[in-house]
Design a protein around this motif. Structure first.
Motif, PDB file in Angstrom:
ATOM      1  N   GLY A   1      49.942  24.337  24.867  1.00 29.73           N
ATOM      2  CA  GLY A   1      48.587  24.862  24.812  1.00 29.73           C
ATOM      3  C   GLY A   1      48.536  26.121  23.964  1.00 29.73           C
ATOM      4  N   ARG A   2      47.366  26.447  23.447  1.00 27.70           N
ATOM      5  CA  ARG A   2      47.255  27.573  22.520  1.00 27.70           C
ATOM      6  C   ARG A   2      46.220  28.621  22.947  1.00 27.70           C
ATOM      7  NH1 ARG A   2      47.970  25.862  16.206  1.00 27.70           N
ATOM      8  NH2 ARG A   2      50.144  25.187  16.366  1.00 27.70           N
ATOM      9  N   ILE A   3      46.488  29.836  22.527  1.00 24.33           N
ATOM     10  CA  ILE A   3      45.513  30.915  22.700  1.00 24.33           C
ATOM     11  C   ILE A   3      45.178  31.480  21.329  1.00 24.33           C
ATOM     12  CG2 ILE A   3      47.424  32.532  23.211  1.00 24.33           C
ATOM     13  CD1 ILE A   3      45.273  34.241  24.718  1.00 24.33           C
ATOM     14  N   VAL A   4      43.882  31.687  21.112  1.00 25.50           N
ATOM     15  CA  VAL A   4      43.379  32.298  19.883  1.00 25.50           C
ATOM     16  C   VAL A   4      42.635  33.572  20.268  1.00 25.50           C
ATOM     17  CG1 VAL A   4      41.774  32.059  17.949  1.00 25.50           C
ATOM     18  CG2 VAL A   4      43.146  30.087  18.674  1.00 25.50           C
ATOM     19  N   VAL A   5      43.002  34.682  19.645  1.00 25.43           N
ATOM     20  CA  VAL A   5      42.326  35.956  19.918  1.00 25.43           C
ATOM     21  C   VAL A   5      41.835  36.554  18.607  1.00 25.43           C
ATOM     22  CG1 VAL A   5      42.489  38.262  20.908  1.00 25.43           C
ATOM     23  CG2 VAL A   5      43.799  36.391  21.924  1.00 25.43           C
ATOM     24  N   ILE A   6      40.562  36.948  18.598  1.00 20.98           N
ATOM     25  CA  ILE A   6      39.965  37.611  17.436  1.00 20.98           C
ATOM     26  C   ILE A   6      39.711  39.060  17.818  1.00 20.98           C
ATOM     27  CG2 ILE A   6      38.043  37.647  15.808  1.00 20.98           C
ATOM     28  CD1 ILE A   6      37.585  34.683  16.471  1.00 20.98           C
ATOM     29  N   THR A   7      40.321  39.979  17.068  1.00 21.57           N
ATOM     30  CA  THR A   7      40.160  41.404  17.343  1.00 21.57           C
ATOM     31  C   THR A   7      39.359  42.068  16.227  1.00 21.57           C
ATOM     32  OG1 THR A   7      42.209  42.005  16.193  1.00 21.57           O
ATOM     33  CG2 THR A   7      42.379  41.451  18.539  1.00 21.57           C
ATOM     34  N   PHE A   8      38.860  43.283  16.526  1.00 17.69           N
ATOM     35  CA  PHE A   8      38.030  43.981  15.540  1.00 17.69           C
ATOM     36  C   PHE A   8      38.470  45.423  15.276  1.00 17.69           C
ATOM     37  CE2 PHE A   8      35.532  40.380  16.747  1.00 17.69           C
ATOM     38  CZ  PHE A   8      34.878  40.019  15.578  1.00 17.69           C
TER      39      PHE A   8
ATOM     40  N   ARG B   1      33.987  41.683   8.741  1.00 15.24           N
ATOM     41  CA  ARG B   1      34.958  42.200   7.768  1.00 15.24           C
ATOM     42  C   ARG B   1      36.217  42.779   8.413  1.00 15.24           C
ATOM     43  NH1 ARG B   1      30.684  45.605   7.999  1.00 15.24           N
ATOM     44  NH2 ARG B   1      31.067  47.799   8.517  1.00 15.24           N
ATOM     45  N   SER B   2      36.134  43.293   9.615  1.00 16.44           N
ATOM     46  CA  SER B   2      37.308  43.897  10.237  1.00 16.44           C
ATOM     47  C   SER B   2      38.032  42.942  11.186  1.00 16.44           C
ATOM     48  CB  SER B   2      36.895  45.160  11.014  1.00 16.44           C
ATOM     49  OG  SER B   2      35.932  44.845  12.006  1.00 16.44           O
ATOM     50  N   ALA B   3      37.587  41.697  11.259  1.00 14.21           N
ATOM     51  CA  ALA B   3      38.160  40.743  12.216  1.00 14.21           C
ATOM     52  C   ALA B   3      39.562  40.283  11.807  1.00 14.21           C
ATOM     53  CB  ALA B   3      37.239  39.532  12.351  1.00 14.21           C
ATOM     54  N   LYS B   4      40.410  40.101  12.811  1.00 13.34           N
ATOM     55  CA  LYS B   4      41.746  39.529  12.627  1.00 13.34           C
ATOM     56  C   LYS B   4      41.963  38.482  13.711  1.00 13.34           C
ATOM     57  CE  LYS B   4      43.935  43.596  10.519  1.00 13.34           C
ATOM     58  NZ  LYS B   4      45.037  44.567  10.634  1.00 13.34           N
ATOM     59  N   LEU B   5      42.451  37.328  13.287  1.00 11.08           N
ATOM     60  CA  LEU B   5      42.645  36.219  14.227  1.00 11.08           C
ATOM     61  C   LEU B   5      44.135  35.920  14.362  1.00 11.08           C
ATOM     62  CD1 LEU B   5      40.606  32.911  14.325  1.00 11.08           C
ATOM     63  CD2 LEU B   5      43.105  32.831  14.303  1.00 11.08           C
ATOM     64  N   ARG B   6      44.598  35.862  15.593  1.00 13.27           N
ATOM     65  CA  ARG B   6      46.004  35.536  15.865  1.00 13.27           C
ATOM     66  C   ARG B   6      46.084  34.349  16.830  1.00 13.27           C
ATOM     67  NH1 ARG B   6      49.581  39.486  14.024  1.00 13.27           N
ATOM     68  NH2 ARG B   6      48.620  41.495  13.505  1.00 13.27           N
ATOM     69  N   VAL B   7      47.112  33.530  16.637  1.00 14.38           N
ATOM     70  CA  VAL B   7      47.296  32.326  17.443  1.00 14.38           C
ATOM     71  C   VAL B   7      48.713  32.293  17.998  1.00 14.38           C
ATOM     72  CG1 VAL B   7      47.152  29.803  17.490  1.00 14.38           C
ATOM     73  CG2 VAL B   7      45.735  31.106  15.866  1.00 14.38           C
ATOM     74  N   ALA B   8      48.847  31.886  19.267  1.00 12.89           N
ATOM     75  CA  ALA B   8      50.155  31.687  19.877  1.00 12.89           C
ATOM     76  C   ALA B   8      50.126  30.404  20.710  1.00 12.89           C
ATOM     77  CB  ALA B   8      50.528  32.881  20.755  1.00 12.89           C
ATOM     78  N   GLU B   9      51.305  29.846  20.923  1.00 15.39           N
ATOM     79  CA  GLU B   9      51.412  28.573  21.632  1.00 15.39           C
ATOM     80  C   GLU B   9      52.375  28.702  22.804  1.00 15.39           C
ATOM     81  OE1 GLU B   9      51.620  24.827  19.297  1.00 15.39           O
ATOM     82  OE2 GLU B   9      53.569  24.550  20.288  1.00 15.39           O
ATOM     83  N   LYS B  10      52.037  28.079  23.925  1.00 12.91           N
ATOM     84  CA  LYS B  10      52.898  28.104  25.108  1.00 12.91           C
ATOM     85  C   LYS B  10      54.173  27.294  24.833  1.00 12.91           C
ATOM     86  CE  LYS B  10      54.050  28.266  29.594  1.00 12.91           C
ATOM     87  NZ  LYS B  10      53.135  27.698  30.597  1.00 12.91           N
ATOM     88  N   ILE B  11      55.315  27.931  25.017  1.00 15.05           N
ATOM     89  CA  ILE B  11      56.598  27.276  24.786  1.00 15.05           C
ATOM     90  C   ILE B  11      56.914  26.321  25.940  1.00 15.05           C
ATOM     91  CG2 ILE B  11      59.085  27.640  24.520  1.00 15.05           C
ATOM     92  CD1 ILE B  11      58.421  30.355  23.272  1.00 15.05           C
TER      93      ILE B  11
END
Length: 310
Positions: A236-243, A300-310
């Motif tokens: 499963g995955r988590i996506v987080v968008i930060t500003f 413009r300041s958004a950053k998106l990171r993705v991680a997956e459950k091992i």
């Protein structure tokens, strides 16, 4: 809730940032169960629902009661009017102890920024409020009116990265003895003598610090992230968008190391290493393209990171 508050929200309630990148990152399974931690205007949720089959399920969190009006008439969606820091508890209550994907689009929605009475923007003349959850008692005015100088200094320095945080805190404490800082205009006027550099940027940093404090945004983010490894199914995955950098650093460190601390230089044998439960998918954060920034400058300041459950 008044009848007026039940009227449909404007279509520009919140433009979903990096929608396609978010959907790609989640790798949505049609019959899967997903969570949108920050429902807001429902833009990301709408994209997720479009990829789910009739057997799919979406649970959405939002502590702002205004968001409820954006709910689609769809049996697959469950609205949870709570802070996402309680994600584990409420997923268990709704028979979704483990899910296929989690999304968190952090920060303030365009709708919240554009409502004068909410007090999030320096552009308006409303009260200094900034509460995302209107049920809570602590507002931005309470912070500037009651916090001691040292505490104000610390929050402006840490949460707003304000260069002259000490001077700013001292000025607020001095001014509030004789002037009410309850409204945004009064508060901005009180800061006039200490503003450094670009006034708009300076005030944005000050307001960011107050907003983070009022809503305990970083604390809520950490609590949510700590629960994620146990809430995700394998793969499963988590996506987080930060500003802003404070959020992004927390997400980056947790995805990479399972903790919020920077790597220690005096630990060559990895004795303080936490067991890794997530695999980082995005070695570098994904950022909006030129066209999206032109269409939605707030992205413009958004950053998106993705991680997956091992």
């Amino acid at each position: 809730m008044t009848p007026d508050s039940l009227t449909p929200a404007p279509s520009d309630y919140h433009v979903p940032v990096m929608l396609q990148e978010t959907l790609d990152g989640l790798q949505i399974q049609p019959e899967g169960t997903y969570v949108d931690c920050t429902f807001g205007g429902g833009g990301h949720s709408k994209g997720i629902l479009a990829k789910l089959s009739g057997k799919g399920r979406l649970l959405v969190f939002d502590q702002d009661s205004d968001a409820r009006r954006n709910l689609p008439d769809d049996a697959r969606i469950t609205f949870l009017p709570h802070n996402f820091r309680h994600i584990g508890r409420f997923l268990r209550l709704h028979n979704a102890a483990q899910v296929h994907g989690i999304l968190a689009d952090l920060g303030v929605s365009s709708y919240q920024f554009d409502q004068p009475e909410r007090g999030f923007s320096t552009r308006f003349e409303g009260d200094l409020d900034m509460r995302m959850d209107q049920r809570q008692t602590l507002a931005a005015f309470d912070v500037v009116n009651t916090y001691p100088e040292q505490q104000l200094h610390k929050l402006f320095e840490q949460y707003g990265e304000v260069t002259n945080a000490r001077t700013l805190a001292r000025t607020i404490v001095e001014v509030r003895r004789s002037v009410s800082l309850k409204t945004i205009p009064n508060f901005k006027a009180a800061l006039g003598s200490v503003v450094k550099g670009n006034p708009n940027k300076y005030l944005a940093q000050v307001f960011q610090a107050l907003r983070i404090e009022v809503n305990d945004e970083l604390g809520a983010l950490k609590e949510m992230l700590q629960q994620v490894p146990d809430l995700l199914k394998q793969g499963g995955r988590i996506v987080v968008i930060t500003f802003h950098s404070l959020e992004d650093r927390i997400v980056k460190n947790f995805f990479k190391k399972g903790s919020f601390e920077e790597e220690k230089q005096d630990d060559p044998f990895g004795l303080n290493t936490v067991e890794k439960k997530l695999l980082v998918i995005t070695k570098k954060p994904i950022v909006p393209g030129k066209i999206e920034i032109e269409q939605n400058p707030r992205s413009r300041s958004a950053k998106l990171r993705v991680a997956e459950k091992i």
